[in-house]
Write a protein that holds these residues in place. Structure first.
Motif, PDB file in Angstrom:
ATOM      1  N   GLU A  49      -9.532 -22.033 -39.580  1.00  0.00           N
ATOM      2  CA  GLU A  49     -11.512 -21.977 -39.020  1.00  0.00           C
ATOM      3  C   GLU A  49     -11.103 -22.266 -37.699  1.00  0.00           C
ATOM      4  O   GLU A  49     -11.724 -20.942 -36.683  1.00  0.00           O
ATOM      5  CB  GLU A  49     -11.806 -22.689 -39.688  1.00  0.00           C
ATOM      6  CG  GLU A  49     -13.255 -23.765 -39.006  1.00  0.00           C
ATOM      7  CD  GLU A  49     -13.815 -24.832 -39.443  1.00  0.00           C
ATOM      8  OE1 GLU A  49     -14.854 -25.181 -39.414  1.00  0.00           O
ATOM      9  OE2 GLU A  49     -12.925 -25.693 -39.960  1.00  0.00           O
ATOM     10  N   TYR A  64     -17.880 -20.407 -43.106  1.00  0.00           N
ATOM     11  CA  TYR A  64     -17.953 -21.438 -43.702  1.00  0.00           C
ATOM     12  C   TYR A  64     -16.855 -21.412 -44.986  1.00  0.00           C
ATOM     13  O   TYR A  64     -15.924 -20.605 -45.628  1.00  0.00           O
ATOM     14  CB  TYR A  64     -19.277 -20.352 -45.068  1.00  0.00           C
ATOM     15  CG  TYR A  64     -20.277 -20.929 -44.346  1.00  0.00           C
ATOM     16  CD1 TYR A  64     -21.654 -22.062 -43.997  1.00  0.00           C
ATOM     17  CD2 TYR A  64     -20.527 -19.822 -43.252  1.00  0.00           C
ATOM     18  CE1 TYR A  64     -22.707 -22.014 -43.086  1.00  0.00           C
ATOM     19  CE2 TYR A  64     -22.131 -19.931 -42.997  1.00  0.00           C
ATOM     20  CZ  TYR A  64     -22.571 -20.990 -42.874  1.00  0.00           C
ATOM     21  OH  TYR A  64     -24.284 -20.673 -41.923  1.00  0.00           O
ATOM     22  N   ARG A  65     -15.679 -22.085 -44.527  1.00  0.00           N
ATOM     23  CA  ARG A  65     -14.466 -22.591 -44.839  1.00  0.00           C
ATOM     24  C   ARG A  65     -14.333 -22.529 -47.004  1.00  0.00           C
ATOM     25  O   ARG A  65     -13.631 -21.583 -47.304  1.00  0.00           O
ATOM     26  CB  ARG A  65     -14.116 -24.226 -44.696  1.00  0.00           C
ATOM     27  CG  ARG A  65     -13.458 -23.546 -43.208  1.00  0.00           C
ATOM     28  CD  ARG A  65     -13.296 -25.149 -42.703  1.00  0.00           C
ATOM     29  NE  ARG A  65     -12.038 -25.939 -43.912  1.00  0.00           N
ATOM     30  CZ  ARG A  65     -12.055 -27.035 -44.236  1.00  0.00           C
ATOM     31  NH1 ARG A  65     -12.583 -27.836 -42.990  1.00  0.00           N
ATOM     32  NH2 ARG A  65     -10.812 -27.358 -44.847  1.00  0.00           N
ATOM     33  N   ALA A  66     -15.413 -22.870 -47.833  1.00  0.00           N
ATOM     34  CA  ALA A  66     -15.245 -22.804 -48.699  1.00  0.00           C
ATOM     35  C   ALA A  66     -15.515 -21.817 -49.531  1.00  0.00           C
ATOM     36  O   ALA A  66     -14.640 -21.702 -50.796  1.00  0.00           O
ATOM     37  CB  ALA A  66     -16.437 -24.447 -49.338  1.00  0.00           C
ATOM     38  N   THR A  67     -16.411 -20.673 -48.772  1.00  0.00           N
ATOM     39  CA  THR A  67     -16.580 -19.747 -49.283  1.00  0.00           C
ATOM     40  C   THR A  67     -15.861 -18.230 -48.586  1.00  0.00           C
ATOM     41  O   THR A  67     -16.299 -17.135 -48.924  1.00  0.00           O
ATOM     42  CB  THR A  67     -18.104 -19.225 -49.430  1.00  0.00           C
ATOM     43  OG1 THR A  67     -18.758 -19.431 -48.218  1.00  0.00           O
ATOM     44  CG2 THR A  67     -19.209 -20.440 -50.122  1.00  0.00           C
ATOM     45  N   GLY A  68     -15.539 -18.824 -47.977  1.00  0.00           N
ATOM     46  CA  GLY A  68     -14.598 -17.594 -46.967  1.00  0.00           C
ATOM     47  C   GLY A  68     -15.870 -17.037 -45.562  1.00  0.00           C
ATOM     48  O   GLY A  68     -15.874 -16.015 -45.543  1.00  0.00           O
ATOM     49  N   ARG A  81     -17.889 -12.011 -45.121  1.00  0.00           N
ATOM     50  CA  ARG A  81     -17.153 -12.551 -46.655  1.00  0.00           C
ATOM     51  C   ARG A  81     -15.743 -12.137 -46.095  1.00  0.00           C
ATOM     52  O   ARG A  81     -15.229 -10.805 -45.911  1.00  0.00           O
ATOM     53  CB  ARG A  81     -17.784 -12.352 -48.037  1.00  0.00           C
ATOM     54  CG  ARG A  81     -17.190 -13.580 -48.421  1.00  0.00           C
ATOM     55  CD  ARG A  81     -17.717 -13.238 -49.783  1.00  0.00           C
ATOM     56  NE  ARG A  81     -18.794 -14.624 -49.051  1.00  0.00           N
ATOM     57  CZ  ARG A  81     -19.986 -15.378 -49.652  1.00  0.00           C
ATOM     58  NH1 ARG A  81     -19.157 -15.971 -50.094  1.00  0.00           N
ATOM     59  NH2 ARG A  81     -20.965 -15.602 -49.061  1.00  0.00           N
ATOM     60  N   GLY A 122     -10.758 -15.412 -49.015  1.00  0.00           N
ATOM     61  CA  GLY A 122     -12.048 -16.102 -49.616  1.00  0.00           C
ATOM     62  C   GLY A 122     -11.500 -17.071 -48.989  1.00  0.00           C
ATOM     63  O   GLY A 122     -12.329 -17.426 -47.615  1.00  0.00           O
ATOM     64  N   HIS A 123     -11.308 -18.795 -49.633  1.00  0.00           N
ATOM     65  CA  HIS A 123     -11.044 -19.966 -48.800  1.00  0.00           C
ATOM     66  C   HIS A 123      -9.872 -19.903 -47.468  1.00  0.00           C
ATOM     67  O   HIS A 123      -9.047 -18.969 -47.266  1.00  0.00           O
ATOM     68  CB  HIS A 123     -10.507 -20.552 -49.548  1.00  0.00           C
ATOM     69  CG  HIS A 123      -9.991 -22.821 -49.417  1.00  0.00           C
ATOM     70  ND1 HIS A 123     -11.103 -23.015 -49.065  1.00  0.00           N
ATOM     71  CD2 HIS A 123      -9.147 -22.827 -48.941  1.00  0.00           C
ATOM     72  CE1 HIS A 123     -10.697 -24.398 -48.762  1.00  0.00           C
ATOM     73  NE2 HIS A 123      -9.245 -23.948 -47.972  1.00  0.00           N
ATOM     74  N   SER A 173      -8.812 -22.182 -44.883  1.00  0.00           N
ATOM     75  CA  SER A 173      -8.252 -23.625 -44.571  1.00  0.00           C
ATOM     76  C   SER A 173      -8.175 -24.009 -42.939  1.00  0.00           C
ATOM     77  O   SER A 173      -9.334 -23.124 -41.720  1.00  0.00           O
ATOM     78  CB  SER A 173      -7.082 -23.358 -44.122  1.00  0.00           C
ATOM     79  OG  SER A 173      -6.143 -22.927 -42.984  1.00  0.00           O
ATOM     80  N   GLU A 174      -8.732 -25.018 -42.376  1.00  0.00           N
ATOM     81  CA  GLU A 174      -8.648 -25.979 -41.084  1.00  0.00           C
ATOM     82  C   GLU A 174      -8.166 -24.990 -40.371  1.00  0.00           C
ATOM     83  O   GLU A 174      -9.488 -24.811 -39.569  1.00  0.00           O
ATOM     84  CB  GLU A 174      -8.952 -27.277 -41.629  1.00  0.00           C
ATOM     85  CG  GLU A 174      -9.293 -27.912 -39.809  1.00  0.00           C
ATOM     86  CD  GLU A 174      -8.947 -29.765 -40.464  1.00  0.00           C
ATOM     87  OE1 GLU A 174      -9.241 -30.645 -38.978  1.00  0.00           O
ATOM     88  OE2 GLU A 174      -9.060 -29.991 -41.447  1.00  0.00           O
TER      89      GLU A 174
END
Length: 138
Positions: A27, A46-50, A16, A20-21, A23-24
């Motif tokens: 990624e 996993y973009r939302a959770t980092g 992780r 955190g988050h 971005s596209e």
């Protein structure tokens, strides 16, 4: 890169990021950077959770070493650069009308002929005039 190892098996590591988050565009950069480590076989982000899942073969130390060396500031820098580029889908979506294409071709041919046939001082003066007035800028 600042990260924590959340879960680890023999050939899989789940980390992780401290950012955190994701971005596209980040990624895309991370997928490229981590996917090019010689022993990595798959990268899942996993973009939302980092979170990042890394599957590798045998060389855990090489993966950890590359993760430690990766600077997340560079990832965000390259991601910002990707944001300013026009994607190939957008280029395909922006079709020029035949009338506009004809106008652009005519203007380009006239500019080329003027540059070939006019004397150098006249060419320079014309281009300086265009720059100063920003005539027909689109």
């Amino acid at each position: 890169m600042v990260y924590t190892i959340c879960n680890e098996t023999r050939n899989r590591m789940r980390i992780r990021t401290a950012a955190g988050h994701i971005s596209e565009n980040e990624e895309e950069v991370l997928r490229y950077a981590l996917g090019n480590i010689h022993c990595v076989t798959a990268v899942r982000i996993y973009r939302a959770t980092g979170g990042i899942e890394i599957r590798y073969q045998d060389d855990r130390e090489a993966v950890v070493k590359r993760l430690d060396a990766l600077r997340y500031q560079n990832v965000t820098l390259f991601a910002r650069e990707l944001e300013t580029q026009i994607s190939s889908e957008e280029v395909e979506r922006r079709h020029l009308t035949p009338e506009l294409k004809r106008k652009l071709r005519t203007r380009t041919l006239i500019e080329c002929a003027a540059d070939v046939f006019l004397p150098m001082p006249v060419q320079v003066a014309y281009h300086v005039y265009q720059l100063l007035t920003l005539k027909e800028l689109f």
